[in-house]
Write a protein that holds these residues in place. Structure first.
Motif, PDB file in Angstrom:
ATOM      1  N   ILE A 122       0.869  -1.173   0.000  1.00  0.00           N
ATOM      2  CA  ILE A 122       0.000   0.000   0.000  1.00  0.00           C
ATOM      3  C   ILE A 122       0.901   1.216   0.000  1.00  0.00           C
ATOM      4  O   ILE A 122       1.820   1.310   0.827  1.00  0.00           O
ATOM      5  N   THR A 123       0.655   2.117  -0.912  1.00  0.00           N
ATOM      6  CA  THR A 123       1.500   3.288  -1.017  1.00  0.00           C
ATOM      7  C   THR A 123       0.647   4.514  -1.327  1.00  0.00           C
ATOM      8  O   THR A 123      -0.518   4.398  -1.705  1.00  0.00           O
ATOM      9  N   LYS A 124       1.231   5.651  -1.148  1.00  0.00           N
ATOM     10  CA  LYS A 124       0.544   6.902  -1.472  1.00  0.00           C
ATOM     11  C   LYS A 124       0.923   7.334  -2.882  1.00  0.00           C
ATOM     12  O   LYS A 124       2.049   7.079  -3.344  1.00  0.00           O
ATOM     13  N   ARG A 125       0.010   7.980  -3.518  1.00  0.00           N
ATOM     14  CA  ARG A 125       0.245   8.478  -4.867  1.00  0.00           C
ATOM     15  C   ARG A 125       1.513   9.323  -4.908  1.00  0.00           C
ATOM     16  O   ARG A 125       1.757  10.151  -4.027  1.00  0.00           O
ATOM     17  N   GLY A 126       2.322   9.073  -5.925  1.00  0.00           N
ATOM     18  CA  GLY A 126       3.555   9.832  -6.075  1.00  0.00           C
ATOM     19  C   GLY A 126       4.786   9.123  -5.540  1.00  0.00           C
ATOM     20  O   GLY A 126       5.916   9.515  -5.862  1.00  0.00           O
ATOM     21  N   GLN A 127       4.587   8.089  -4.734  1.00  0.00           N
ATOM     22  CA  GLN A 127       5.716   7.339  -4.193  1.00  0.00           C
ATOM     23  C   GLN A 127       6.212   6.318  -5.222  1.00  0.00           C
ATOM     24  O   GLN A 127       5.489   5.915  -6.127  1.00  0.00           O
ATOM     25  N   ASN A 128       7.457   5.905  -5.036  1.00  0.00           N
ATOM     26  CA  ASN A 128       8.027   4.842  -5.867  1.00  0.00           C
ATOM     27  C   ASN A 128       7.878   3.503  -5.145  1.00  0.00           C
ATOM     28  O   ASN A 128       7.970   3.442  -3.917  1.00  0.00           O
ATOM     29  N   VAL A 129       7.649   2.450  -5.920  1.00  0.00           N
ATOM     30  CA  VAL A 129       7.558   1.111  -5.336  1.00  0.00           C
ATOM     31  C   VAL A 129       8.406   0.147  -6.163  1.00  0.00           C
ATOM     32  O   VAL A 129       8.592   0.345  -7.370  1.00  0.00           O
ATOM     33  N   THR A 130       8.901  -0.878  -5.498  1.00  0.00           N
ATOM     34  CA  THR A 130       9.695  -1.904  -6.168  1.00  0.00           C
ATOM     35  C   THR A 130       9.224  -3.272  -5.711  1.00  0.00           C
ATOM     36  O   THR A 130       9.061  -3.513  -4.513  1.00  0.00           O
ATOM     37  N   PHE A 131       9.033  -4.149  -6.670  1.00  0.00           N
ATOM     38  CA  PHE A 131       8.617  -5.521  -6.387  1.00  0.00           C
ATOM     39  C   PHE A 131       9.729  -6.464  -6.824  1.00  0.00           C
ATOM     40  O   PHE A 131      10.404  -6.224  -7.823  1.00  0.00           O
ATOM     41  N   ARG A 132       9.814  -7.572  -6.113  1.00  0.00           N
ATOM     42  CA  ARG A 132      10.835  -8.565  -6.432  1.00  0.00           C
ATOM     43  C   ARG A 132      10.195  -9.881  -6.846  1.00  0.00           C
ATOM     44  O   ARG A 132       9.168 -10.287  -6.303  1.00  0.00           O
ATOM     45  N   CYS A 133      10.841 -10.559  -7.782  1.00  0.00           N
ATOM     46  CA  CYS A 133      10.400 -11.877  -8.220  1.00  0.00           C
ATOM     47  C   CYS A 133      11.594 -12.807  -8.255  1.00  0.00           C
ATOM     48  O   CYS A 133      12.632 -12.493  -8.844  1.00  0.00           O
ATOM     49  N   ASP A 134      11.453 -13.962  -7.623  1.00  0.00           N
ATOM     50  CA  ASP A 134      12.463 -15.017  -7.685  1.00  0.00           C
ATOM     51  C   ASP A 134      11.886 -16.175  -8.493  1.00  0.00           C
ATOM     52  O   ASP A 134      10.903 -16.796  -8.076  1.00  0.00           O
ATOM     53  N   PRO A 135      12.478 -16.467  -9.640  1.00  0.00           N
ATOM     54  CA  PRO A 135      11.922 -17.517 -10.500  1.00  0.00           C
ATOM     55  C   PRO A 135      12.285 -18.907  -9.989  1.00  0.00           C
ATOM     56  O   PRO A 135      13.062 -19.062  -9.044  1.00  0.00           O
ATOM     57  N   ILE A 136      11.711 -19.903 -10.623  1.00  0.00           N
ATOM     58  CA  ILE A 136      12.115 -21.283 -10.361  1.00  0.00           C
ATOM     59  C   ILE A 136      13.580 -21.415 -10.773  1.00  0.00           C
ATOM     60  O   ILE A 136      13.981 -20.897 -11.821  1.00  0.00           O
ATOM     61  N   SER A 137      14.338 -22.075  -9.929  1.00  0.00           N
ATOM     62  CA  SER A 137      15.775 -22.179 -10.196  1.00  0.00           C
ATOM     63  C   SER A 137      16.016 -22.844 -11.551  1.00  0.00           C
ATOM     64  O   SER A 137      15.283 -23.751 -11.944  1.00  0.00           O
ATOM     65  N   GLU A 138      16.989 -22.328 -12.257  1.00  0.00           N
ATOM     66  CA  GLU A 138      17.385 -22.815 -13.574  1.00  0.00           C
ATOM     67  C   GLU A 138      16.407 -22.435 -14.686  1.00  0.00           C
ATOM     68  O   GLU A 138      16.564 -22.902 -15.817  1.00  0.00           O
ATOM     69  N   HIS A 139      15.391 -21.650 -14.368  1.00  0.00           N
ATOM     70  CA  HIS A 139      14.542 -21.101 -15.416  1.00  0.00           C
ATOM     71  C   HIS A 139      15.222 -19.864 -16.007  1.00  0.00           C
ATOM     72  O   HIS A 139      15.591 -18.938 -15.284  1.00  0.00           O
ATOM     73  N   ASN A 140      15.361 -19.869 -17.320  1.00  0.00           N
ATOM     74  CA  ASN A 140      16.079 -18.786 -17.978  1.00  0.00           C
ATOM     75  C   ASN A 140      15.195 -17.584 -18.284  1.00  0.00           C
ATOM     76  O   ASN A 140      15.682 -16.481 -18.422  1.00  0.00           O
ATOM     77  N   ARG A 141      13.917 -17.830 -18.439  1.00  0.00           N
ATOM     78  CA  ARG A 141      13.023 -16.737 -18.821  1.00  0.00           C
ATOM     79  C   ARG A 141      12.182 -16.288 -17.645  1.00  0.00           C
ATOM     80  O   ARG A 141      11.739 -17.108 -16.831  1.00  0.00           O
ATOM     81  N   LEU A 142      11.954 -14.990 -17.594  1.00  0.00           N
ATOM     82  CA  LEU A 142      11.167 -14.408 -16.525  1.00  0.00           C
ATOM     83  C   LEU A 142      10.269 -13.360 -17.142  1.00  0.00           C
ATOM     84  O   LEU A 142      10.698 -12.553 -17.968  1.00  0.00           O
ATOM     85  N   TYR A 143       8.998 -13.361 -16.722  1.00  0.00           N
ATOM     86  CA  TYR A 143       7.964 -12.513 -17.322  1.00  0.00           C
ATOM     87  C   TYR A 143       7.268 -11.701 -16.226  1.00  0.00           C
ATOM     88  O   TYR A 143       7.084 -12.168 -15.105  1.00  0.00           O
ATOM     89  N   TRP A 144       6.814 -10.522 -16.612  1.00  0.00           N
ATOM     90  CA  TRP A 144       5.980  -9.701 -15.727  1.00  0.00           C
ATOM     91  C   TRP A 144       4.643  -9.428 -16.425  1.00  0.00           C
ATOM     92  O   TRP A 144       4.613  -9.092 -17.629  1.00  0.00           O
ATOM     93  N   TYR A 145       3.564  -9.564 -15.638  1.00  0.00           N
ATOM     94  CA  TYR A 145       2.222  -9.276 -16.115  1.00  0.00           C
ATOM     95  C   TYR A 145       1.530  -8.386 -15.083  1.00  0.00           C
ATOM     96  O   TYR A 145       1.877  -8.383 -13.904  1.00  0.00           O
ATOM     97  N   ARG A 146       0.504  -7.696 -15.536  1.00  0.00           N
ATOM     98  CA  ARG A 146      -0.339  -6.917 -14.631  1.00  0.00           C
ATOM     99  C   ARG A 146      -1.773  -7.411 -14.791  1.00  0.00           C
ATOM    100  O   ARG A 146      -2.235  -7.653 -15.916  1.00  0.00           O
ATOM    101  N   GLN A 147      -2.459  -7.552 -13.657  1.00  0.00           N
ATOM    102  CA  GLN A 147      -3.850  -7.988 -13.684  1.00  0.00           C
ATOM    103  C   GLN A 147      -4.705  -7.022 -12.896  1.00  0.00           C
ATOM    104  O   GLN A 147      -4.510  -6.853 -11.683  1.00  0.00           O
ATOM    105  N   THR A 148      -5.631  -6.387 -13.574  1.00  0.00           N
ATOM    106  CA  THR A 148      -6.571  -5.501 -12.903  1.00  0.00           C
ATOM    107  C   THR A 148      -7.871  -6.242 -12.633  1.00  0.00           C
ATOM    108  O   THR A 148      -8.121  -7.313 -13.203  1.00  0.00           O
ATOM    109  N   LEU A 149      -8.681  -5.673 -11.773  1.00  0.00           N
ATOM    110  CA  LEU A 149      -9.886  -6.346 -11.300  1.00  0.00           C
ATOM    111  C   LEU A 149     -10.800  -6.706 -12.457  1.00  0.00           C
ATOM    112  O   LEU A 149     -11.127  -5.872 -13.306  1.00  0.00           O
ATOM    113  N   GLY A 150     -11.185  -7.963 -12.510  1.00  0.00           N
ATOM    114  CA  GLY A 150     -12.115  -8.409 -13.533  1.00  0.00           C
ATOM    115  C   GLY A 150     -11.502  -8.652 -14.902  1.00  0.00           C
ATOM    116  O   GLY A 150     -12.227  -8.902 -15.870  1.00  0.00           O
TER     117      GLY A 150
END
Lengths: 115, 110
Positions: free
Chosen positions: A12-40
């Motif tokens: 939860i953040t306030k408008r105007g702030q910066n945020v950073t998310f981290r993802c750790d993939p399955i080990s030895e997986h070479n490809r990593l993807y980011w998706y966004r999902q909005t409600l519905g």
């Protein structure tokens, strides 16, 4: 095989702030993807990496969004100057990166709320 | 344009009844097709996939799907639904960049 992990699970953040998310993939997986999902809606592709190389970033929603995978292992997604419209679930997936098409395995997601 | 359509936003079935979730796609090349399931608070779990070969594919949890090129469809089926199948189901097409439908929410009554 511990699966794809994402941190934090909620942000939860306030408008105007910066945020950073981290993802750790399955080990030895070479490809990593980011998706966004909005409600519905279904997930929407943002960007992906083959090892440390970012192969597609044209789908990043604006120049406020950036992603890195500096050592070809974990990845971070940063959103600068957050807006209320950025509120969504951010999903990470990884795959082996075999020639042709392979299967993407998803993490639990990071839910972002911008106040 | 590449797209996936899931015509049914919400489906309700009784436990033990059969289930079919519809998926239609538009894709310029040979489609690679997937069905994922998402439970509340959980990530997307792969149910099954079609890359080539036999057009009837079997997945986990007793699900199957049939690829019909002439109808541009990849419908998901299960002969007998369990209460634990209640979730959101997503059809997807693509290779590196998956294109998802808007999902079908399945509700199961005892």
């Amino acid at each position: 095989d511990t699966g794809v992990s994402q941190n934090p699970r909620h942000k939860i953040t306030k408008r105007g702030q910066n945020v950073t998310f981290r993802c750790d993939p399955i080990s030895e997986h070479n490809r990593l993807y980011w998706y966004r999902q909005t409600l519905g809606q279904g997930p929407e592709f943002l960007t992906y990496f083959q090892n440390e190389a970012q192969l597609e970033k044209s789908r990043l929603l604006s120049d406020r969004f950036s992603a890195e995978r500096p050592k070809g292992s974990f990845s971070t997604l940063e959103i600068q100057r957050t807006e209320q419209g950025d509120s969504a679930m951010y999903l990470c997936a990884s795959s082996q990166g075999l020639a042709g098409v392979d299967t993407q395995y998803f993490g639990p997601g990071t839910r972002l709320t911008v106040l | 344009a590449q797209s996936v359509t899931q015509p049914d936003i919400h489906i309700t079935v009784s436990e033990g009844a059969s289930l079919e979730l519809r998926c239609n796609y538009s894709y310029g090349a040979t489609p690679y097709l997937f069905w994922y399931v998402q439970s509340p608070g959980q990530g997307l779990q792969l149910l099954l996939k079609y890359f080539s070969g036999d057009t009837l594919v079997q997945g986990i949890k007793g699900f199957e799907a049939e690829f019909k090129r002439s109808q541009s469809s990849f419908n998901l089926r299960k002969p007998s639904v369990h209460w634990s199948d209640a979730a959101e189901y997503f059809c997807a097409v693509g290779g590196d960049k998956l294109i998802f439908g808007t999902g079908t929410r399945l509700q199961v009554f005892p």
